[in-house]
Design a protein around this motif. Structure first.
Motif, PDB file in Angstrom:
ATOM      1  N   THR A 198       0.844  -1.202   0.000  1.00 35.29           N
ATOM      2  CA  THR A 198       0.000   0.000   0.000  1.00 35.29           C
ATOM      3  C   THR A 198       0.875   1.246   0.000  1.00 35.29           C
ATOM      4  O   THR A 198       0.625   2.190  -0.753  1.00 35.29           O
ATOM      5  N   VAL A 207       0.887   4.020  -2.843  1.00 36.65           N
ATOM      6  CA  VAL A 207       0.607   5.418  -2.517  1.00 36.65           C
ATOM      7  C   VAL A 207       1.695   6.327  -3.095  1.00 36.65           C
ATOM      8  O   VAL A 207       1.421   7.408  -3.602  1.00 36.65           O
ATOM      9  N   TYR A 264       2.470  10.416   0.617  1.00 43.92           N
ATOM     10  CA  TYR A 264       1.175  10.762   0.014  1.00 43.92           C
ATOM     11  C   TYR A 264       1.338  11.940  -0.947  1.00 43.92           C
ATOM     12  O   TYR A 264       0.773  11.958  -2.040  1.00 43.92           O
ATOM     13  N   SER A 275      -4.152  -4.535  -1.402  1.00 43.23           N
ATOM     14  CA  SER A 275      -4.062  -3.074  -1.320  1.00 43.23           C
ATOM     15  C   SER A 275      -5.155  -2.421  -2.137  1.00 43.23           C
ATOM     16  O   SER A 275      -5.783  -1.459  -1.700  1.00 43.23           O
ATOM     17  N   ALA A 303      -6.462   1.390  -2.152  1.00 44.28           N
ATOM     18  CA  ALA A 303      -5.302   2.111  -2.696  1.00 44.28           C
ATOM     19  C   ALA A 303      -5.511   2.317  -4.195  1.00 44.28           C
ATOM     20  O   ALA A 303      -5.875   1.386  -4.902  1.00 44.28           O
ATOM     21  N   GLY A 359      -4.531   5.830  -0.481  1.00 49.24           N
ATOM     22  CA  GLY A 359      -4.426   4.459   0.019  1.00 49.24           C
ATOM     23  C   GLY A 359      -4.506   4.443   1.522  1.00 49.24           C
ATOM     24  O   GLY A 359      -4.144   5.411   2.173  1.00 49.24           O
ATOM     25  N   ASN A 360      -5.016   3.356   2.059  1.00 49.62           N
ATOM     26  CA  ASN A 360      -5.195   3.239   3.488  1.00 49.62           C
ATOM     27  C   ASN A 360      -4.570   1.921   3.937  1.00 49.62           C
ATOM     28  O   ASN A 360      -4.959   0.853   3.473  1.00 49.62           O
ATOM     29  N   SER A 406      -5.823  -2.188   3.602  1.00 46.07           N
ATOM     30  CA  SER A 406      -5.168  -3.354   3.003  1.00 46.07           C
ATOM     31  C   SER A 406      -5.388  -4.594   3.860  1.00 46.07           C
ATOM     32  O   SER A 406      -5.474  -5.709   3.355  1.00 46.07           O
TER      33      SER A 406
END
Lengths: 354, 370
Positions: free
Chosen positions: A77, A81, A225, A286, A291, A298-299, A303
């Motif tokens: 992830t 990102v 990010y 992901s 994501a 994305g988190n 995931s």
């Protein structure tokens, strides 16, 4: 969130705007995933109610058999990102398993020494990939495809034969159970089954939380990010995108080695064919977890839900019992397509709105 | 540097040919060290009505890769990405055609096809159709949904092989009809005598190369693909249907993978879904890169890719002859890929210049200090 001011008074306008903001917000995809997971899990509980699908044991099984995936999906992830990708993780896991198996069994190296050696190898592997991606501007896919072949080939160079791990220290770690006093069931033979998780699951969850904390509350995490969202803007903000990307791949190399160690705790052996298709599972987790493949969104905790969705589906196939082993990869590919198409539509809708 | 040398060195075929010569030299060195002379490497003998010898074997074995490299070149040029599903598509199309050829009798005959249920031509055509469908799917994801090519093809990379396994019930179905092996070995008459002394795959590969080159050279298609690869948006504004060009590139690549799959399955007389086309995707990308083509898309040279494919097969041959196993091969190929892409990297030249400047700067500063 809303850029437009809507002057027309409307009944429930605030709620509607709130819902719309939520719909276009980044957590919408995670929300879909959570709903999907709850839905298919409940379906499983109902369909296979006489096979103890709903027991705590059954849920813990899903975690117990995937400690490596939990960590590696979190790392993936982070890479997604940042706007990159890493498809070498499966081959790397195979290589680390083989390193553990070969050096502990054939060379008699101490298990704890091997853990350090593997983590350092992962760091170096990530460093090389990171330099090629960040400083030589080679597409992440090409770099990590080469990395995948390198690691798979290296596994065969270390040992072409399958090696099972019997090392005592390692097996003690692998079989260390944490038992739960509730939630079990009594099987057909009348024996009570105590639910338990392996130590490796605890280690995996610690890794997951660590990645989440780093990505959410540290300057490095936020810059990942920023770089993934727009490299140009990140540069103008005073960030160094090359250095951020390099650190992403180095950190991911470390996480992959850690995940490889946890994977090995579960599979306890080394083989050239180990962890085949693992990269796809990690990427799928992901993506299912929200994501975006285009980077910037994305988190990490998402995931984890992605891992749960996937393992539930695999469980379905296993519980069914009549399906060939090719089915799990077909179903995985289908879910992956569904989410990729969903993302594409979602991104386009949002672009149109802006 | 005299002008003639400069013209030769900067020619786009220079790099691919140098690589091929280097790998051939490696082969000769190994042959000399094992047999004492370079002769055996160039020997071509006629046995049982077929030509045999290391050079023929290399050409024969590189056929699948040459065909894959054609498709991959077009995809790389048009989309600036790669199709990593080609190996899986080979396995899937092979599995479907064998399943159809032995429809209904596979399970009863212990996964052996004793007689064709449908004519061989139909079986091969169906394999081609499967390849085209896979290409349409990949192309749709890339051109319509704007998904990066390698992510889009990752889906079939995993799912395709799984589907192939399901189609062949996880077994290795064999085809026992002699004509099935013609495509992968030699064309024979009814008595089993070889009619043509040259392996069929070489003809197929050559035909594919000629058709592709002729179509791209004598129509505007070649230029169109390059223009889309260089700037898809600008091409669309000029009036080219960029997304359709990209879609067609993937369809062509899928068809190439299916043809390569036909040869591969015919060679072993059956479909081994675990190993058919295994790890060939990197070889195909490597062939494109070795051919002097940029992996960032745009201008391409098919002849370069063909030479690249033959170079890789020659490299594989030399690695096998020094006792590297099939499982270990990827390690060496990965190193070659990394070296080539680093050499191609636009960042390399400024980096080297900066490095040199730093070294020189160090020197001048020392002089100044004195």
């Amino acid at each position: 969130m809303s850029h437009h001011t809507d002057d027309t008074p409307r009944l429930g306008g605030g709620l509607w705007r709130g819902l719309r903001a939520r719909f276009y917000g980044n957590n919408f995809l995670v929300l879909i995933t959570v709903i999907l997971f709850v839905a298919i899990y409940l379906a499983g509980v109902i369909i296979y109610r006489n096979k103890n699908f709903g027991s705590l044991n059954s849920f813990f099984d899903m975690l117990n058999s995937n400690p490596g995936l939990i960590v590696i999906a979190a790392g993936m992830t982070m890479v997604l990102v940042s706007g990159g990708i890493d498809i070498s993780v499966g081959a790397q896991v195979a290589m680390y398993c083989m390193m553990f198996a070969f050096f502990m069994e054939n060379k008699g190296v101490n298990a704890y020494v091997m853990i350090v050696v593997v983590l350092v190898t992962g760091l170096v592997f990530g460093l090389v990939q990171g330099v090629l991606v960040a400083y030589f501007r080679i597409q992440p896919f090409i770099v990590t495809l080469a990395g995948m072949f390198f690691a798979r080939g290296m596994t065969a160079v270390i040992s072409p034969q399958t090696i099972d791990i019997t090392n005592k220290q390692f097996m003690n770690l692998a079989l260390f159970k944490i038992k739960f006093p509730f939630g079990g069931y009594t099987n057909a033979g009348g024996v009570y089954q105590t639910p338990f998780i392996y130590l490796s699951v605890v280690l995996a969850l610690v890794g997951l939380v660590a990645v989440y904390v780093i990505m959410t509350w540290t300057a490095f995490g936020r810059s990942v990010y920023a770089v993934g969202g727009s490299e140009q803007s990140a540069l103008l903000m005073g960030l160094n995108p090359k250095s951020v990307k390099l650190r992403v791949y180095v950190f991911n190399g470390l996480l992959t080695a850690y995940g490889g160690f946890l994977f090995c705790l579960f599979s306890t052996g080394g083989a050239v064919e180990k962890a085949q298709g693992f990269e796809m599972q990690a990427i799928a987790s992901s993506v299912i977890g929200g994501a975006l493949l285009t980077g910037g969104v994305g988190n990490v905790l998402g995931s984890f839900v992605g891992v749960l969705v996937q393992t539930t589906i695999v469980k379905f196939i296993n519980f069914n019992g009549t399906l060939a082993n090719g089915w799990s990869s077909i179903v995985l590919a289908a879910i992956m397509s569904f989410f990729i198409i969903l993302q594409s539509v979602f991104t386009r809708l949002r672009a149109r709105r802006e | 540097m005299s002008r003639a040398v400069k013209v030769i060195v900067t020619h786009r075929m220079f790099f691919p040919l140098v690589c091929l010569v280097l790998v051939l030299a490696l082969n000769i060195i190994v042959t000399v060290t094992t047999t004492g002379s370079a002769g055996p490497f160039f020997q071509i003998v006629m046995t049982n009505g077929t030509l045999n010898g290391p050079l023929i074997t290399i050409l024969n074995r590189s056929s699948e890769l040459v065909i894959l490299a054609l498709g991959m070149t077009i995809v790389v040029s048009a989309s600036a990405g790669a199709d990593i599903s080609v190996g899986a598509v080979m396995a899937l199309s092979g599995a479907v055609s064998v399943w159809l050829l032995g429809y209904g009798q596979l399970k009863t005959n212990n996964y052996h096809v004793l007689t064709y249920v449908v004519p061989l031509a139909v079986g091969l055509l169906v394999a081609l159709v499967v390849g085209v469908i896979c290409g349409v799917w990949n192309g749709f994801l890339v051109s319509k949904l704007k998904i990066q090519p390698m992510v889009a093809t990752l889906i079939l990379f995993t799912g395709g092989r799984g589907a192939a396994k399901v189609v062949s019930d996880g077994q290795i179905p064999k085809v026992d009809v002699p004509s099935y092996k013609w495509l992968g070995s030699f064309i024979q008459d009814s008595r089993g005598d070889n009619l043509i002394p040259i392996p069929t795959p070489i003809f197929v590969a050559a035909a594919m190369v000629i058709i592709t080159v002729v179509v791209l050279r004598f129509t505007a298609l070649g230029t169109t693909i390059q223009s889309v690869g260089i700037n898809a948006r600008a091409s669309r504004i000029v009036g080219l249907k960029s997304s359709r060009v990209i879609l067609m590139a993937f369809v062509f690549c899928g068809a190439c993978a299916a043809i390569a799959g036909m040869i591969a399955t015919s060679r072993i007389g059956g479909i081994d879904t675990n190993n058919c086309g295994k790890m060939l995707e990197l070889d195909a990308i490597l062939a494109v890169a070795l051919g002097g083509n940029s992996l960032a898309g745009g201008k391409f040279s098919l002849s370069g890719s063909v030479i690249g494919a033959i170079t890789i097969q020659t490299l594989t041959t030399v690695l096998y002859s020094i006792n590297v196993t099939a499982d270990q091969l990827p390690l060496y190929k990965a190193i070659v890929v990394v070296v080539i892409v680093v050499l191609q990297s636009p960042e390399l030249r400024p980096m080297v210049r900066r490095g040199l400047a730093a070294v020189q700067g160090l020197g001048t500063r020392k002089v100044a200090e004195r």
